[in-house]
Design an enzyme around this catalytic site. Sequence first.
Site, PDB file in Angstrom:
ATOM      1  N   GLU A 180      24.152  13.899 -26.659  1.00 19.43           N
ATOM      2  CA  GLU A 180      22.813  14.399 -26.282  1.00 19.43           C
ATOM      3  C   GLU A 180      21.803  13.252 -26.221  1.00 19.43           C
ATOM      4  O   GLU A 180      20.945  13.220 -25.338  1.00 19.43           O
ATOM      5  CB  GLU A 180      22.360  15.469 -27.287  1.00 19.43           C
ATOM      6  CG  GLU A 180      23.188  16.744 -27.153  1.00 19.43           C
ATOM      7  CD  GLU A 180      22.962  17.726 -28.290  1.00 19.43           C
ATOM      8  OE1 GLU A 180      23.032  17.301 -29.458  1.00 19.43           O
ATOM      9  OE2 GLU A 180      22.728  18.919 -28.018  1.00 19.43           O
ATOM     10  N   GLY A 234      25.287  15.178 -31.029  1.00 19.05           N
ATOM     11  CA  GLY A 234      23.965  14.559 -30.897  1.00 19.05           C
ATOM     12  C   GLY A 234      24.036  13.175 -30.244  1.00 19.05           C
ATOM     13  O   GLY A 234      23.069  12.735 -29.616  1.00 19.05           O
ATOM     14  N   ALA A 256      25.025  14.046 -34.866  1.00 20.49           N
ATOM     15  CA  ALA A 256      24.105  14.122 -35.996  1.00 20.49           C
ATOM     16  C   ALA A 256      24.942  14.040 -37.269  1.00 20.49           C
ATOM     17  O   ALA A 256      26.144  14.325 -37.247  1.00 20.49           O
ATOM     18  CB  ALA A 256      23.333  15.431 -35.948  1.00 20.49           C
ATOM     19  N   GLU A 288      30.465  20.596 -31.183  1.00 19.84           N
ATOM     20  CA  GLU A 288      29.811  21.381 -32.239  1.00 19.84           C
ATOM     21  C   GLU A 288      30.546  22.671 -32.545  1.00 19.84           C
ATOM     22  O   GLU A 288      30.579  23.131 -33.688  1.00 19.84           O
ATOM     23  CB  GLU A 288      28.364  21.705 -31.845  1.00 19.84           C
ATOM     24  CG  GLU A 288      27.404  20.532 -31.924  1.00 19.84           C
ATOM     25  CD  GLU A 288      27.360  19.692 -30.652  1.00 19.84           C
ATOM     26  OE1 GLU A 288      28.275  19.838 -29.799  1.00 19.84           O
ATOM     27  OE2 GLU A 288      26.433  18.882 -30.514  1.00 19.84           O
TER      28      GLU A 288
HETATM   29  N1  DAK Z   1      28.476  12.999 -39.398  1.00 24.43           N
HETATM   30  C1  DAK Z   1      28.726  12.418 -40.589  1.00 24.43           C
HETATM   31  N2  DAK Z   1      29.730  11.538 -40.773  1.00 24.43           N
HETATM   32  C2  DAK Z   1      30.510  11.252 -39.727  1.00 24.43           C
HETATM   33  C3  DAK Z   1      30.320  11.845 -38.450  1.00 24.43           C
HETATM   34  C4  DAK Z   1      29.226  12.751 -38.316  1.00 24.43           C
HETATM   35  N3  DAK Z   1      28.917  13.335 -37.148  1.00 24.43           N
HETATM   36  N4  DAK Z   1      31.281  11.377 -37.615  1.00 24.43           N
HETATM   37  C5  DAK Z   1      32.015  10.522 -38.331  1.00 24.43           C
HETATM   38  N5  DAK Z   1      31.567  10.434 -39.594  1.00 24.43           N
HETATM   39  C6  DAK Z   1      32.079   9.619 -40.686  1.00 24.43           C
HETATM   40  C7  DAK Z   1      33.383  10.223 -41.251  1.00 24.43           C
HETATM   41  O1  DAK Z   1      33.092  11.243 -42.181  1.00 24.43           O
HETATM   42  C8  DAK Z   1      34.008   9.011 -41.885  1.00 24.43           C
HETATM   43  O2  DAK Z   1      33.353   8.760 -43.102  1.00 24.43           O
HETATM   44  P1  DAK Z   1      34.206   8.452 -44.463  1.00 24.43           P
HETATM   45  O3  DAK Z   1      35.124   9.608 -44.616  1.00 24.43           O
HETATM   46  O4  DAK Z   1      34.925   7.161 -44.136  1.00 24.43           O
HETATM   47  O5  DAK Z   1      33.159   8.332 -45.515  1.00 24.43           O
HETATM   48  C9  DAK Z   1      33.621   7.868 -40.931  1.00 24.43           C
HETATM   49  O6  DAK Z   1      32.471   8.341 -40.213  1.00 24.43           O
HETATM   50  C10 DAK Z   1      34.709   7.541 -39.929  1.00 24.43           C
HETATM   51  O7  DAK Z   1      35.097   8.741 -39.276  1.00 24.43           O
HETATM   52  P2  DAK Z   1      36.622   9.259 -39.197  1.00 24.43           P
HETATM   53  O8  DAK Z   1      37.407   8.776 -40.353  1.00 24.43           O
HETATM   54  O9  DAK Z   1      36.564  10.713 -38.931  1.00 24.43           O
HETATM   55  O10 DAK Z   1      37.088   8.453 -37.882  1.00 24.43           O
HETATM   56  P3  DAK Z   1      38.201   8.868 -36.831  1.00 24.43           P
HETATM   57  O11 DAK Z   1      38.337   7.672 -35.927  1.00 24.43           O
HETATM   58  O12 DAK Z   1      39.413   9.426 -37.515  1.00 24.43           O
HETATM   59  O13 DAK Z   1      37.566  10.084 -35.991  1.00 24.43           O
HETATM   60  C11 DAK Z   1      35.830  11.214 -34.775  1.00 24.43           C
HETATM   61  C12 DAK Z   1      36.482   9.870 -35.184  1.00 24.43           C
HETATM   62  C13 DAK Z   1      34.545  10.849 -34.005  1.00 24.43           C
HETATM   63  C14 DAK Z   1      36.772  11.979 -33.831  1.00 24.43           C
HETATM   64  C15 DAK Z   1      35.512  12.057 -36.028  1.00 24.43           C
HETATM   65  O14 DAK Z   1      34.802  11.247 -36.947  1.00 24.43           O
HETATM   66  C16 DAK Z   1      34.702  13.270 -35.749  1.00 24.43           C
HETATM   67  O15 DAK Z   1      35.209  14.280 -35.285  1.00 24.43           O
HETATM   68  N6  DAK Z   1      33.399  13.195 -36.061  1.00 24.43           N
HETATM   69  C17 DAK Z   1      32.502  14.337 -35.913  1.00 24.43           C
HETATM   70  C18 DAK Z   1      32.150  14.577 -34.472  1.00 24.43           C
HETATM   71  C19 DAK Z   1      31.263  15.752 -34.343  1.00 24.43           C
HETATM   72  O16 DAK Z   1      31.613  16.895 -34.680  1.00 24.43           O
HETATM   73  N7  DAK Z   1      30.060  15.542 -33.878  1.00 24.43           N
HETATM   74  C20 DAK Z   1      29.065  16.601 -33.668  1.00 24.43           C
HETATM   75  C21 DAK Z   1      28.249  16.760 -34.957  1.00 24.43           C
HETATM   76  S1  DAK Z   1      27.044  18.060 -34.824  1.00 24.43           S
HETATM   77  C22 DAK Z   1      19.449  18.253 -34.499  1.00 24.43           C
HETATM   78  C23 DAK Z   1      19.722  17.298 -33.564  1.00 24.43           C
HETATM   79  C24 DAK Z   1      21.050  17.073 -33.163  1.00 24.43           C
HETATM   80  C25 DAK Z   1      22.045  17.832 -33.690  1.00 24.43           C
HETATM   81  C26 DAK Z   1      21.765  18.780 -34.622  1.00 24.43           C
HETATM   82  C27 DAK Z   1      20.450  19.008 -35.037  1.00 24.43           C
HETATM   83  N8  DAK Z   1      18.081  18.481 -34.931  1.00 24.43           N
HETATM   84  C28 DAK Z   1      17.049  17.613 -34.541  1.00 24.43           C
HETATM   85  C29 DAK Z   1      17.791  19.504 -35.925  1.00 24.43           C
HETATM   86  C30 DAK Z   1      23.420  17.530 -33.317  1.00 24.43           C
HETATM   87  C31 DAK Z   1      24.477  18.053 -34.006  1.00 24.43           C
HETATM   88  C32 DAK Z   1      25.758  17.342 -33.980  1.00 24.43           C
HETATM   89  O17 DAK Z   1      25.920  16.263 -33.454  1.00 24.43           O
END
Ligand code: DAK
Length: 257
Positions: free
Chosen positions: A111, A108, A65, A131
């Site tokens: 998921e 997400g 997400a 998360e």
């Molecule tokens: N959200 C927003 N931006 C994201 C992102 C994310 N989840 N993942 C990546 N990006 C963005 C980065 O900020 C970056 O943007 P800029 O800085 O260039 O503007 C761009 O995508 C490229 O990412 P990186 O520079 O970080 O790329 P790397 O290859 O170095 O790293 C990575 C890739 C996938 C390991 C890293 O980006 C990362 O750790 N991303 C976050 C992964 C994560 O924590 N995902 C879980 C998020 S929480 C809901 C439904 C579902 C959910 C919640 C509520 N409801 C219906 C209420 C689910 C929650 C989640 O998924």
Amino acid sequence: MNFIKVEEQIEPFVALVELNRPKELNALNHELMEELRAALAMLDANASVRVIILTGNDKAFAAGADIKQMADKTAIEMVMEDRFRTWDQIRLTKKPIIAAVSGFALGGGCELAMTCDMIMASETAKFGQPEVRIGTIPGAGGTQRMTKAIGKAKSMELILSGRFLSAQEALSYGLVNHVFPLETYMMETIKLAKEIAAYSPVAVQLAKEAVNRSFETHLEEGLAFERKSFYLTFASEDQKEGMKAFVEKRTPSYKGK
Ligand code: DAK
């Protein structure tokens, strides 16, 4: 459509939906999810579609997400927005959905893939529920579907450590159906979709519903519990710190508050 691409007939009776926010690794913002909900509802109602393939790009199925959209929300705002309605619509799609996953399928994104009926992966696919690293927990079914798919011990490790699974690990754990080289995984997915699309759509839909019934009663209860716990994390300082740290590209400092 700004964030997804839809092709209603890539083959007879087979539709393709592509998540298309490549710069953000297909992070699932509200607009994308709303487009996805509308597209799936439209394809579900279209008699010339029997199987739907959902995919991203080589680098990312979806990295979760959109953290930037969630970072500052309070628990009450999350409850009142009720974004899960969109996700419920995906879960209730009657036609089979095959996820074709390459690159990151995280949070997400993982998921979403698990909400589909089958997962075909490229060798570069990486699955995870990270998360915990940003001060929250899976909210869209991860704690329930992952545990059903790979069992308690492995699911617990994955969700508590936030580690990623390689495609081969995901295959050996039973999370994905098949792993293919990057060059052929989409072709193989289409092959499977065509095979299913050749059968009676009535039988296929009833079979899908019946398989889902085997765990859905428990799933309902589990999802409701997970949702409340997920919302609750938004009442913590740690969730604010975790998501802020991601946005600011620094290591979070957690206080247990
Ligand atoms: N959200 C927003 N931006 C994201 C992102 C994310 N989840 N993942 C990546 N990006 C963005 C980065 O900020 C970056 O943007 P800029 O800085 O260039 O503007 C761009 O995508 C490229 O990412 P990186 O520079 O970080 O790329 P790397 O290859 O170095 O790293 C990575 C890739 C996938 C390991 C890293 O980006 C990362 O750790 N991303 C976050 C992964 C994560 O924590 N995902 C879980 C998020 S929480 C809901 C439904 C579902 C959910 C919640 C509520 N409801 C219906 C209420 C689910 C929650 C989640 O998924």
